[in-house]
Design a protein around this motif. Structure first.
Motif, short mmCIF file in Angstrom:
data_model
loop_
_atom_site.label_atom_id
_atom_site.label_comp_id
_atom_site.label_asym_id
_atom_site.label_seq_id
_atom_site.Cartn_x
_atom_site.Cartn_y
_atom_site.Cartn_z
N LEU A 160 36.90 7.07 29.46
CA LEU A 160 37.90 7.26 30.51
C LEU A 160 39.17 7.93 29.98
O LEU A 160 39.75 8.80 30.62
CB LEU A 160 38.25 5.91 31.14
CG LEU A 160 37.17 5.30 32.05
CD1 LEU A 160 37.56 3.89 32.45
CD2 LEU A 160 36.96 6.18 33.29
N ASP A 179 40.92 11.54 30.99
CA ASP A 179 42.34 11.75 31.29
C ASP A 179 42.88 12.94 30.49
O ASP A 179 43.64 13.77 31.01
CB ASP A 179 43.15 10.50 30.95
CG ASP A 179 42.88 9.36 31.91
OD1 ASP A 179 42.36 9.62 33.02
OD2 ASP A 179 43.16 8.20 31.54
N ARG A 200 41.74 16.13 32.08
CA ARG A 200 42.49 16.46 33.29
C ARG A 200 43.89 17.00 32.96
O ARG A 200 44.46 17.79 33.71
CB ARG A 200 42.59 15.23 34.19
CG ARG A 200 41.31 14.93 34.97
CD ARG A 200 41.54 13.89 36.03
NE ARG A 200 41.74 12.57 35.45
CZ ARG A 200 40.76 11.70 35.25
NH1 ARG A 200 39.51 12.03 35.58
NH2 ARG A 200 41.01 10.52 34.73
N ALA A 237 39.36 -0.32 43.83
CA ALA A 237 39.61 0.15 42.46
C ALA A 237 39.77 -1.09 41.58
O ALA A 237 39.94 -2.21 42.09
CB ALA A 237 40.88 0.99 42.42
N SER A 287 44.27 -5.39 39.07
CA SER A 287 45.18 -5.62 37.95
C SER A 287 44.73 -6.86 37.20
O SER A 287 44.02 -7.71 37.76
CB SER A 287 46.60 -5.84 38.47
OG SER A 287 46.67 -7.08 39.19
N ARG A 291 43.69 2.83 46.26
CA ARG A 291 43.44 3.52 44.99
C ARG A 291 41.98 3.94 44.88
O ARG A 291 41.67 5.02 44.37
CB ARG A 291 43.82 2.61 43.81
CG ARG A 291 45.32 2.49 43.60
CD ARG A 291 45.67 1.81 42.29
NE ARG A 291 45.38 0.38 42.30
CZ ARG A 291 44.47 -0.23 41.56
NH1 ARG A 291 43.71 0.49 40.74
NH2 ARG A 291 44.29 -1.53 41.63
N HIS A 292 41.06 3.08 45.37
CA HIS A 292 39.64 3.44 45.33
C HIS A 292 39.37 4.63 46.25
O HIS A 292 38.64 5.57 45.89
CB HIS A 292 38.79 2.24 45.75
CG HIS A 292 37.31 2.50 45.66
ND1 HIS A 292 36.58 2.98 46.73
CD2 HIS A 292 36.45 2.38 44.61
CE1 HIS A 292 35.32 3.12 46.35
NE2 HIS A 292 35.20 2.77 45.08
N GLU A 343 40.01 6.53 42.39
CA GLU A 343 40.01 5.72 41.16
C GLU A 343 38.73 4.91 41.10
O GLU A 343 38.41 4.17 42.05
CB GLU A 343 41.23 4.80 41.11
CG GLU A 343 41.35 4.06 39.78
CD GLU A 343 42.64 3.26 39.67
OE1 GLU A 343 42.70 2.39 38.79
OE2 GLU A 343 43.58 3.53 40.46
N ILE A 344 37.99 5.02 40.02
CA ILE A 344 36.67 4.38 39.94
C ILE A 344 36.74 3.10 39.12
O ILE A 344 37.63 2.90 38.30
CB ILE A 344 35.62 5.34 39.32
CG1 ILE A 344 36.03 5.74 37.90
CG2 ILE A 344 35.41 6.55 40.20
CD1 ILE A 344 35.01 6.60 37.18
N SER A 345 35.75 2.23 39.34
CA SER A 345 35.65 1.00 38.58
C SER A 345 35.05 1.29 37.21
O SER A 345 34.50 2.38 36.97
CB SER A 345 34.79 -0.01 39.33
OG SER A 345 33.43 0.42 39.34
N ALA A 381 32.37 4.16 36.00
CA ALA A 381 32.64 5.01 34.85
C ALA A 381 31.50 4.96 33.85
O ALA A 381 31.08 5.98 33.31
CB ALA A 381 33.95 4.58 34.18
#
Length: 366
Positions: A204, A208, A211, A274, A277, A329-330, A334-336, A340
């Motif tokens: 992951l 980033d 990107r 997503a 936290s 977020r999902h 944004e993926i889990s 991933a």
């Protein structure tokens, strides 16, 4: 009746009683899920990568420290009770010889740590235990290993956990990178899951960097430190905040981290979220789980009541604001971690199938 004939009769009776006890032990093992076989010496030696052997000579060895066998580990139970497949004639001959003036030669044992494995003499060990002996004469060969094994390590597969821990430390070098990490697990197979978490985290973070248009890649060592500080440690801090270990006697923070990670992925898949936290993951986990029987029953009843009332649209322990934020977020892409990991595996499969494709940086340790 001669003493020899009497010895034979008593030996047969001991054999039959021992076989019956073995059958009872195996039945209880099926009920409790406890493995009643002797430990396979080759499995231990191979996992320990133990090769160096030191001849120690003859000594008296405590019978309760003999926990396994080189080749007959399924013929006897963990306490060397003979199973029905063990030849009765041979077993009773050994028993009769043990009570005669002739006696028996020493057995041959391998020693690893504090425990022993039968190289030759399984019947003699079985007969000795059936006769209430506490020690047996043995020719001992010590097999050197860097992992100290005790008798207690062969309860609940602790020996395997020690081996896996050593492999984890060797692969991650986390003792050198984060000396005060405090990671310790109580179940086998868990350290490999931590390795997988680090690999997905590395994947992951490298996405980033892609990107961001950067060419550098997160090294394995940097990935270990980054995972510890940004993934593992925040969850542990939330575990401490909620005093979660109080509800799970005999477990560790690392045990709970893995359970919470699994719990977080299940929530993400079920509700389309997503990753939660660390605090939200721990608070929802605390609402649903406990190893204390009464607390587990109460929490199960509470969850069942919420379902009956149709109030389980949001996980217990999570605020509506947190829920909507994770859903947003999902929806934004944004993926889990599970997603991933799946993408990582699919990417590796595609690369393996297409020899013309440009090579991607390896996610495996250098």
């Amino acid at each position: 009746m001669t003493s020899e004939a009497l010895n034979q009769i008593e030996a047969r009776e001991r054999y039959r009683r021992s076989v019956t006890r073995a059958q009872v032990a195996d039945l209880l093992g099926l009920i409790t899920g406890q493995d009643t076989d002797l430990i396979n010496y080759h499995e231990i030696a191979n996992r320990l990568k133990a090769r160096q052997q030191i001849e120690k000579g003859t000594e008296m060895v405590p019978l309760d420290r003999i926990v396994g066998s080189v080749g007959r580990y399924r013929d006897f139970t963990r306490t060397f009770l003979p199973r029905s497949g063990v030849n009765e004639e041979r077993w009773t001959r050994v028993d009769a010889a043990m009570h005669s003036l002739e006696g028996l030669p020493p057995v041959e044992l391998f020693k690893i740590g504090e425990v022993y494995f039968v190289k030759d003499g399984n019947h003699r060990v079985s007969v000795a235990r059936a006769n209430g002996m506490t020690h047996i004469e043995a020719y001992v060969t010590e097999v050197a290993t860097d992992i100290p094994l005790t008798l207690d390590d062969f309860e609940r597969d602790r020996w395997l956990i020690k081996v896996e821990e050593a492999e984890f430390l060797e692969k991650t070098k986390i003792n050198e990178l984060v000396p005060d990490h405090g990671i310790s697990l109580t179940e086998p197979g868990r350290y490999e899951q931590l390795i997988h978490h680090i690999q997905v985290h590395q994947y992951l973070r490298n996405l980033d960097l892609d990107r961001e248009g950067k060419e550098e890649r997160l090294s394995w060592e940097d990935a270990v430190v980054s995972w510890y500080r940004n993934v593992y440690q925040p969850v542990v801090e939330a575990i401490r905040k909620y005093n979660l270990l109080e509800h799970f006697p005999e477990r560790t923070e690392a045990d709970l981290y893995l359970w919470i990670a699994h719990h977080r992925e299940r929530l993400a898949a079920h509700y389309g979220l997503a990753p939660l936290s660390p605090e939200a993951a721990v608070s929802t986990f605390a609402e649903l789980h406990s190893e204390r029987p009464l607390e587990r029953t109460v929490k199960g009843l509470r969850l069942g009541l919420l379902r009956v009332l149709g109030q389980d649209d949001i996980p217990p322990g999570m605020s509506e604001e947190e829920f909507l934020e994770a859903r947003a977020r999902h929806d934004a892409g944004e993926i889990s971690l599970a997603e991933a990991a799946q993408r990582q595996e699919e990417g590796e499969d595609t690369e393996a199938e297409d020899p013309e494709a440009e090579s991607e940086p390896s996610q495996e340790p250098a």
